[in-house]
Motif scaffolding. Structure first.
Motif, PDB file in Angstrom:
ATOM      1  N   ARG A 199       0.810  -1.216   0.000  1.00 40.01           N
ATOM      2  CA  ARG A 199       0.000   0.000   0.000  1.00 40.01           C
ATOM      3  C   ARG A 199       0.843   1.266   0.000  1.00 40.01           C
ATOM      4  O   ARG A 199       0.312   2.370  -0.154  1.00 40.01           O
ATOM      5  CB  ARG A 199      -0.911   0.023   1.232  1.00 40.01           C
ATOM      6  N   CYS A 200       2.141   1.137   0.184  1.00 40.43           N
ATOM      7  CA  CYS A 200       3.027   2.285   0.390  1.00 40.43           C
ATOM      8  C   CYS A 200       3.369   2.968  -0.940  1.00 40.43           C
ATOM      9  O   CYS A 200       3.770   2.307  -1.903  1.00 40.43           O
ATOM     10  CB  CYS A 200       4.301   1.812   1.091  1.00 40.43           C
ATOM     11  N   ILE A 201       3.246   4.280  -0.983  1.00 38.10           N
ATOM     12  CA  ILE A 201       3.524   5.016  -2.218  1.00 38.10           C
ATOM     13  C   ILE A 201       4.991   4.891  -2.629  1.00 38.10           C
ATOM     14  O   ILE A 201       5.309   4.823  -3.823  1.00 38.10           O
ATOM     15  CB  ILE A 201       3.112   6.497  -2.072  1.00 38.10           C
ATOM     16  N   SER A 202       5.900   4.849  -1.659  1.00 35.93           N
ATOM     17  CA  SER A 202       7.311   4.652  -2.012  1.00 35.93           C
ATOM     18  C   SER A 202       7.500   3.315  -2.720  1.00 35.93           C
ATOM     19  O   SER A 202       8.197   3.225  -3.737  1.00 35.93           O
ATOM     20  CB  SER A 202       8.184   4.718  -0.761  1.00 35.93           C
ATOM     21  N   TYR A 203       6.876   2.284  -2.199  1.00 35.43           N
ATOM     22  CA  TYR A 203       6.956   0.967  -2.850  1.00 35.43           C
ATOM     23  C   TYR A 203       6.308   1.006  -4.227  1.00 35.43           C
ATOM     24  O   TYR A 203       6.881   0.548  -5.211  1.00 35.43           O
ATOM     25  CB  TYR A 203       6.273  -0.080  -1.976  1.00 35.43           C
ATOM     26  N   LEU A 204       5.110   1.568  -4.309  1.00 42.09           N
ATOM     27  CA  LEU A 204       4.368   1.561  -5.568  1.00 42.09           C
ATOM     28  C   LEU A 204       5.086   2.314  -6.674  1.00 42.09           C
ATOM     29  O   LEU A 204       5.074   1.901  -7.835  1.00 42.09           O
ATOM     30  CB  LEU A 204       2.974   2.164  -5.348  1.00 42.09           C
ATOM     31  N   THR A 205       5.728   3.437  -6.331  1.00 38.61           N
ATOM     32  CA  THR A 205       6.368   4.269  -7.363  1.00 38.61           C
ATOM     33  C   THR A 205       7.822   3.900  -7.636  1.00 38.61           C
ATOM     34  O   THR A 205       8.390   4.341  -8.642  1.00 38.61           O
ATOM     35  CB  THR A 205       6.307   5.764  -6.976  1.00 38.61           C
ATOM     36  N   ILE A 206       8.418   3.099  -6.752  1.00 39.08           N
ATOM     37  CA  ILE A 206       9.833   2.762  -6.923  1.00 39.08           C
ATOM     38  C   ILE A 206      10.054   1.263  -7.134  1.00 39.08           C
ATOM     39  O   ILE A 206      10.637   0.847  -8.128  1.00 39.08           O
ATOM     40  CB  ILE A 206      10.660   3.247  -5.709  1.00 39.08           C
ATOM     41  N   GLU A 207       9.569   0.450  -6.216  1.00 40.74           N
ATOM     42  CA  GLU A 207       9.860  -0.985  -6.264  1.00 40.74           C
ATOM     43  C   GLU A 207       8.904  -1.774  -7.160  1.00 40.74           C
ATOM     44  O   GLU A 207       9.302  -2.762  -7.769  1.00 40.74           O
ATOM     45  CB  GLU A 207       9.816  -1.575  -4.844  1.00 40.74           C
ATOM     46  N   HIS A 208       7.664  -1.341  -7.216  1.00 39.91           N
ATOM     47  CA  HIS A 208       6.644  -2.074  -7.980  1.00 39.91           C
ATOM     48  C   HIS A 208       6.826  -1.820  -9.468  1.00 39.91           C
ATOM     49  O   HIS A 208       6.852  -0.668  -9.917  1.00 39.91           O
ATOM     50  CB  HIS A 208       5.254  -1.636  -7.522  1.00 39.91           C
ATOM     51  N   ALA A 209       6.906  -2.892 -10.238  1.00 38.80           N
ATOM     52  CA  ALA A 209       7.222  -2.747 -11.660  1.00 38.80           C
ATOM     53  C   ALA A 209       5.997  -2.711 -12.558  1.00 38.80           C
ATOM     54  O   ALA A 209       6.080  -2.281 -13.705  1.00 38.80           O
ATOM     55  CB  ALA A 209       8.140  -3.890 -12.106  1.00 38.80           C
ATOM     56  N   GLY A 210       4.862  -3.146 -12.070  1.00 41.17           N
ATOM     57  CA  GLY A 210       3.706  -3.296 -12.946  1.00 41.17           C
ATOM     58  C   GLY A 210       2.690  -2.184 -12.831  1.00 41.17           C
ATOM     59  O   GLY A 210       3.009  -1.032 -12.523  1.00 41.17           O
ATOM     60  N   ILE A 211       1.445  -2.553 -13.084  1.00 39.77           N
ATOM     61  CA  ILE A 211       0.337  -1.600 -13.019  1.00 39.77           C
ATOM     62  C   ILE A 211       0.075  -1.229 -11.563  1.00 39.77           C
ATOM     63  O   ILE A 211      -0.008  -2.096 -10.687  1.00 39.77           O
ATOM     64  CB  ILE A 211      -0.933  -2.213 -13.653  1.00 39.77           C
ATOM     65  N   ILE A 212      -0.060   0.042 -11.294  1.00 38.22           N
ATOM     66  CA  ILE A 212      -0.382   0.511  -9.944  1.00 38.22           C
ATOM     67  C   ILE A 212      -1.891   0.419  -9.760  1.00 38.22           C
ATOM     68  O   ILE A 212      -2.652   0.973 -10.577  1.00 38.22           O
ATOM     69  CB  ILE A 212       0.122   1.945  -9.729  1.00 38.22           C
TER      70      ILE A 212
END
Length: 363
Positions: free
Chosen positions: A221-234
């Motif tokens: 759920r973390c925006i840092s994770y979503l915008t940096i670590e997560h590679a796919g569709i948000i």
């Protein structure tokens, strides 16, 4: 034992602290290698799937929480802290409140900290070598399977805040951490008491409610994770909450009372580069891949790549006020990009602007 060959000066810890501060570290601490309690918490966190796509959190097994398995013969850990908050630049709150500007996490506004800290840690190790002779060591900073935060806490550099960042009474939380694993039998530092009390400001402010309980972060759920670590569709449920945050999120730190005492960095490498504290969403979105790579050479941001950069900016532009320049930029990139990931997020962004009244009401 391996360390029997070392002649350890009685004031070695003091010498290391003194040299460390000369090299630009704000504080230096020492700890043993027992991370048993940390291992228990980590395994439960992984079991619940809170790591999201960060498979590397489980990849190395017990090496992450058992330092001597990662670096054989490790007896002690030297932990360091270095402030990174730039002394100049736009107020981060002002940027967050200006929907046409791009918000980039404060740690990423300057040069990539990995290189800076590793070079200094290496110099620190070489200095120690002059006092004890050849010894076994390995330096780390946010690299390899190392539990940096618990190690820093064990070394007395701060306590774990409810947002899961390390906090210090004198400097808040705007700092990087680094470590030297060593076969030297160093005396451990004293741990410090926790001082969060009943405060829940970080939990309350989190845009996506990622801090699901004190000291527990659901990275998915973390925006840092979503915008940096997560590679796919948000996931769409988080896109409105992302606002204009295109790389990371500092909300939990910005609201923390202890950061009133934060020290700004004197390190020139952490100075803001290319006016990244005040760029508009449109201009960053229109950067070509070459411009992205050229402008962000030597930056931590570059590792997410141009595709994720545009994905994040498409979401932010979907949250921006409806203006011809915004629609034009989204349409232009939609017509030229070959990335299905970027196109998916542009489609969502354009949908937000179909009803101008609804869009502006949200902001």
């Amino acid at each position: 034992m391996l360390n029997s060959r070392h002649s350890i000066p009685s004031d070695l810890n003091t010498r290391i602290e003194r040299l460390g501060k000369q090299l630009g570290f704000d504080a230096i601490g020492f700890s043993a290698i027992d991370l048993g309690a940390t291992e228990t918490r980590l395994l439960e966190w992984l079991r619940l799937g809170y790591q999201g796509d960060m498979a590397w959190m489980a990849k190395h097994g017990s090496k992450r929480t058992r330092p001597a398995e990662l670096v054989p013969n490790t007896l002690s850990i030297i932990s360091v802290r270095m402030s990174y908050l730039p002394p100049e630049g736009l107020d981060p709150i002002d940027v967050l409140n200006h929907p046409n500007l791009a918000y980039i996490s404060r740690y990423a506004l300057g040069r990539d900290y990995h290189k800076v800290l590793k070079q200094r840690l290496e110099k620190l190790a070489q200095g120690i070598q002059q006092w004890v002779g050849e010894f076994g060591y390995r330096v780390f900073t946010d690299s390899a399977p190392v539990m940096e935060k618990p190690i820093a806490i064990n070394a007395g550099l701060g306590w774990m805040g409810k947002h899961t960042n390390v906090l210090n009474r004198e400097t808040g939380s705007w700092f990087f951490l680094g470590e030297i694993y060593t076969d030297l039998p160093l005396a451990p530092s004293h741990m410090v008491a926790e001082h969060c009390g009943r405060c829940t400001a970080c939990i309350d402010i989190c845009p996506t409610q990622a801090i699901i309980a004190p000291y527990v972060l659901n990275a998915r759920r973390c925006i840092s994770y979503l915008t940096i670590e997560h590679a796919g569709i948000i996931p769409e449920i988080f896109r409105k909450a992302i606002g204009n945050r295109i790389y990371g999120c500092d909300d939990c730190q910005l609201v923390c009372p202890w950061n009133r005492f934060a020290q700004t960095s004197t390190e020139t490498d952490f100075a803001i580069r290319h006016q990244l504290d005040r760029r508009t969403l449109v201009e960053l979105f229109l950067w070509s891949e070459k411009q992205f790579n050229d402008y962000l050479a030597g930056s931590a941001i570059r590792r997410i790549g141009h595709e994720r950069w545009q994905r994040n900016l498409a979401i932010a532009l979907g949250n921006a006020p409806t203006q011809p320049i915004v629609i034009q930029a989204l349409t232009q990139v939609y017509g030229t990009t070959t990335s299905a990931l970027v196109r998916t997020h542009i489609e969502w962004a354009l949908e937000q602007h179909k009803n101008t009244n609804n869009c502006t009401d949200d902001h």
